[in-house]
Scaffold this motif. Structure first.
Motif, PDB file in Angstrom:
ATOM      1  N   TRP A  57      -4.915   5.765  -4.796  1.00 14.40           N
ATOM      2  CA  TRP A  57      -5.459   6.340  -3.486  1.00 14.40           C
ATOM      3  C   TRP A  57      -6.944   7.061  -3.804  1.00 14.40           C
ATOM      4  O   TRP A  57      -7.716   6.823  -3.039  1.00 14.40           O
ATOM      5  CB  TRP A  57      -4.458   7.040  -2.674  1.00 14.40           C
ATOM      6  N   GLN A  58      -7.033   7.454  -4.828  1.00 17.45           N
ATOM      7  CA  GLN A  58      -8.180   8.314  -5.075  1.00 17.45           C
ATOM      8  C   GLN A  58      -9.208   7.324  -5.694  1.00 17.45           C
ATOM      9  O   GLN A  58     -10.601   7.246  -5.267  1.00 17.45           O
ATOM     10  CB  GLN A  58      -7.937   9.320  -6.266  1.00 17.45           C
ATOM     11  N   ALA A  59      -8.891   6.393  -6.336  1.00 17.05           N
ATOM     12  CA  ALA A  59      -9.742   5.186  -7.048  1.00 17.05           C
ATOM     13  C   ALA A  59     -10.463   4.448  -5.870  1.00 17.05           C
ATOM     14  O   ALA A  59     -11.491   4.242  -6.072  1.00 17.05           O
ATOM     15  CB  ALA A  59      -8.730   4.254  -8.045  1.00 17.05           C
ATOM     16  N   ILE A  60      -9.619   3.975  -4.944  1.00 10.06           N
ATOM     17  CA  ILE A  60     -10.139   3.262  -3.788  1.00 10.06           C
ATOM     18  C   ILE A  60     -11.262   4.062  -3.209  1.00 10.06           C
ATOM     19  O   ILE A  60     -12.162   3.622  -2.529  1.00 10.06           O
ATOM     20  CB  ILE A  60      -9.415   2.649  -3.164  1.00 10.06           C
ATOM     21  N   GLU A  61     -10.997   5.392  -3.018  1.00  5.59           N
ATOM     22  CA  GLU A  61     -11.818   6.366  -2.329  1.00  5.59           C
ATOM     23  C   GLU A  61     -13.288   6.155  -3.292  1.00  5.59           C
ATOM     24  O   GLU A  61     -14.251   6.454  -2.843  1.00  5.59           O
ATOM     25  CB  GLU A  61     -11.378   7.720  -1.828  1.00  5.59           C
ATOM     26  N   ASP A  62     -13.151   6.542  -4.461  1.00  2.00           N
ATOM     27  CA  ASP A  62     -14.252   6.734  -5.542  1.00  2.00           C
ATOM     28  C   ASP A  62     -15.206   5.475  -5.405  1.00  2.00           C
ATOM     29  O   ASP A  62     -16.294   5.767  -5.412  1.00  2.00           O
ATOM     30  CB  ASP A  62     -13.658   7.140  -6.792  1.00  2.00           C
ATOM     31  N   ALA A  90     -13.167   0.897   5.936  1.00  2.51           N
ATOM     32  CA  ALA A  90     -13.040   0.205   4.642  1.00  2.51           C
ATOM     33  C   ALA A  90     -11.893   0.803   3.933  1.00  2.51           C
ATOM     34  O   ALA A  90     -10.922   0.046   3.379  1.00  2.51           O
ATOM     35  CB  ALA A  90     -14.187   0.102   3.797  1.00  2.51           C
ATOM     36  N   PHE A  91     -11.826   1.921   3.834  1.00  2.00           N
ATOM     37  CA  PHE A  91     -10.686   2.772   3.218  1.00  2.00           C
ATOM     38  C   PHE A  91      -9.439   2.499   3.636  1.00  2.00           C
ATOM     39  O   PHE A  91      -8.233   2.294   3.068  1.00  2.00           O
ATOM     40  CB  PHE A  91     -11.048   4.143   2.969  1.00  2.00           C
ATOM     41  N   ASN A  92      -9.202   2.752   5.221  1.00  2.00           N
ATOM     42  CA  ASN A  92      -8.229   2.554   5.837  1.00  2.00           C
ATOM     43  C   ASN A  92      -7.462   1.136   5.740  1.00  2.00           C
ATOM     44  O   ASN A  92      -6.443   1.093   5.655  1.00  2.00           O
ATOM     45  CB  ASN A  92      -8.383   2.815   7.253  1.00  2.00           C
ATOM     46  N   ARG A  93      -8.584   0.183   5.768  1.00  2.00           N
ATOM     47  CA  ARG A  93      -8.005  -1.278   5.617  1.00  2.00           C
ATOM     48  C   ARG A  93      -7.505  -1.521   4.505  1.00  2.00           C
ATOM     49  O   ARG A  93      -6.527  -2.011   4.488  1.00  2.00           O
ATOM     50  CB  ARG A  93      -9.323  -1.911   5.988  1.00  2.00           C
ATOM     51  N   LEU A  94      -8.005  -1.167   3.459  1.00  2.00           N
ATOM     52  CA  LEU A  94      -7.673  -1.252   2.005  1.00  2.00           C
ATOM     53  C   LEU A  94      -6.483  -0.531   1.815  1.00  2.00           C
ATOM     54  O   LEU A  94      -5.313  -1.051   1.113  1.00  2.00           O
ATOM     55  CB  LEU A  94      -8.615  -0.981   1.091  1.00  2.00           C
ATOM     56  N   TYR A  95      -6.320   0.835   1.942  1.00  2.00           N
ATOM     57  CA  TYR A  95      -5.073   1.638   1.651  1.00  2.00           C
ATOM     58  C   TYR A  95      -4.112   1.119   2.478  1.00  2.00           C
ATOM     59  O   TYR A  95      -2.950   0.715   1.669  1.00  2.00           O
ATOM     60  CB  TYR A  95      -5.733   2.984   2.335  1.00  2.00           C
ATOM     61  N   TRP A  96      -3.862   0.750   3.820  1.00  2.00           N
ATOM     62  CA  TRP A  96      -2.847   0.305   4.281  1.00  2.00           C
ATOM     63  C   TRP A  96      -2.588  -0.984   4.101  1.00  2.00           C
ATOM     64  O   TRP A  96      -1.158  -1.426   4.019  1.00  2.00           O
ATOM     65  CB  TRP A  96      -2.968   0.321   5.864  1.00  2.00           C
ATOM     66  N   HIS A  97      -3.499  -1.966   3.417  1.00  2.00           N
ATOM     67  CA  HIS A  97      -3.036  -3.161   2.921  1.00  2.00           C
ATOM     68  C   HIS A  97      -2.199  -2.782   1.589  1.00  2.00           C
ATOM     69  O   HIS A  97      -1.220  -3.629   1.525  1.00  2.00           O
ATOM     70  CB  HIS A  97      -4.279  -4.094   2.699  1.00  2.00           C
ATOM     71  N   MET A  98      -2.571  -2.039   0.716  1.00  2.00           N
ATOM     72  CA  MET A  98      -1.848  -1.761  -0.336  1.00  2.00           C
ATOM     73  C   MET A  98      -0.649  -1.232  -0.156  1.00  2.00           C
ATOM     74  O   MET A  98       0.483  -1.523  -0.726  1.00  2.00           O
ATOM     75  CB  MET A  98      -2.729  -0.951  -1.221  1.00  2.00           C
ATOM     76  N   ARG A  99      -0.419  -0.373   0.850  1.00  2.00           N
ATOM     77  CA  ARG A  99       0.861   0.468   1.174  1.00  2.00           C
ATOM     78  C   ARG A  99       1.878  -0.719   1.571  1.00  2.00           C
ATOM     79  O   ARG A  99       3.003  -0.392   1.425  1.00  2.00           O
ATOM     80  CB  ARG A  99       0.485   1.407   2.195  1.00  2.00           C
ATOM     81  N   LYS A 100       1.420  -1.661   2.171  1.00  2.00           N
ATOM     82  CA  LYS A 100       2.259  -2.818   2.733  1.00  2.00           C
ATOM     83  C   LYS A 100       2.714  -4.075   1.673  1.00  2.00           C
ATOM     84  O   LYS A 100       3.623  -4.741   2.069  1.00  2.00           O
ATOM     85  CB  LYS A 100       1.745  -3.453   4.073  1.00  2.00           C
TER      86      LYS A 100
END
Length: 346
Positions: free
Chosen positions: A138-143, A173-183
């Motif tokens: 979660w921190q990596a994709i933010e960075d 972009a973060f929200n899109r990638l984060y929730w894609h990964m969560r699913k």
């Protein structure tokens, strides 16, 4: 800040102005609250910092502890919380302080405050992260998004380039990638993370070593009388996404590793991420079978005597980094209010 958090802030303001949190503590059957914390940092986050929800300032933590005691709320261990739930009559209200993930800043900024106030707390440890080989994805994709003006999202053979020049674009972009990964199943999420971080030259192991305490540093907590060391799996995977044998092994091995390191066998557990996507009845059963006295989720709510029948599925209230106003602290401590919130959002 998203519309969701803007709405929550508005609700917090209305609750504070109404005086309802104090009335709720007096009238509610809730006996206490478990607070969730992650990071404690003295600097304010930059404009793009979606993980700022996980961090509070040292002065806010200091005030939370002072405010609890000034209003007659005790700070207790998890074991004492269970005893108070079992008491035939309602005792003084209480809170439990819990920290997830063993961030290094807990040692630098949280521990001195906790010692100063003689406030007991629990630290939940994901052992692979302390080994320096975990993935704080979660921190990596933010960075990565923070330093790029555009990022490439890969889906099979398809590549989509997404603009990340402005703060709004970065958040989208973060929200899109984060929730894609969560699913995604964990194995697919890890593959996507590896591809994404490799593409931008991001060193996951270095990030882990920078942010998480080493075993040597963690010994200061293990030897601290105020601290209860809890387990938090090995790799910080969402257990509900794993096959049964792997999920159970993640839980059991984390206990074995901590015992090997410190001679302490944890009896308290925290489910990584802790929401409905991450843990459920199957995982609660594993926690019971493995002998954990308690296991905590991130589902919001206060503690009631009925939770004696579900000690491996306890709710918590997050001390959210977006709401570090002193006037909100009384709202955070109102277990009954968060129980109602949990029913609405659950």
């Amino acid at each position: 800040m998203s519309l969701k958090y803007t709405a929550i802030r508005t609700a917090f303001e209305l609750l504070w102005l109404s005086g309802l949190p104090r009335l709720s503590r007096l009238l509610s059957a809730s006996r206490g609250v478990i607070f969730t914390l992650h990071r404690v940092l003295p600097t304010d986050p930059p404009d793009f910092s979606p993980n700022a929800i996980l961090q509070v300032r040292p002065d806010f933590l200091d005030y939370v502890i002072e405010r609890m005691r000034d209003t007659g709320i005790d700070i207790v261990t998890l074991d004492e919380a269970i005893e108070r739930l079992a008491a035939p009559q309602k005792t003084r209200p209480f809170v439990v302080l819990t920290f997830d993930d063993a961030y290094r800043d807990n040692l630098q900024y949280a521990l001195p405050i906790l010692r100063q106030h003689e406030a007991p707390f629990t630290l939940y440890v994901p052992t692979a992260l302390v080994d320096g080989v975990g993935e704080l994805w979660w921190q990596a994709i933010e960075d990565i998004i923070a330093r790029q003006k555009a990022v490439a999202f890969t889906d099979g053979d398809d590549v989509e380039y997404v603009d990340t020049d402005t703060t709004a674009q970065k958040n989208d972009a973060f929200n899109r990638l984060y929730w894609h990964m969560r699913k995604l199943p964990e194995i697919e999420r890890r593959a996507l993370l590896t591809d994404f971080t490799d593409k931008y030259g991001y060193d996951l192991e270095r990030q882990c070593r920078d942010l998480i305490m080493s075993w040597q540093e963690l010994r200061l907590f293990a030897g601290e009388p105020l601290c209860t060391i809890g387990a938090h799996t090995v790799h910080h995977y969402e257990l509900a996404k794993l096959p049964s044998d792997e999920a159970r092994r993640e839980m059991a091995q984390s206990v074995d590793v901590i015992q090997a390191q410190f001679g302490i066998r944890p009896t308290h557990f925290s489910y990584p991420l802790g929401g409905p996507l991450s843990c459920g009845p199957r995982e609660f059963g594993f926690a019971r079978d493995l002998g954990f006295t308690t296991a905590v989720t991130t589902r919001p709510g206060g503690l009631y005597p009925k939770h004696l029948e579900s000690l491996q599925a306890l709710p918590r209230v997050s001390l959210n980094g977006y709401f570090q106003q002193r006037r909100y602290v009384d709202v955070f401590a109102s277990g009954g209010l968060f129980t109602m919130l949990g029913k609405v959002t659950g």
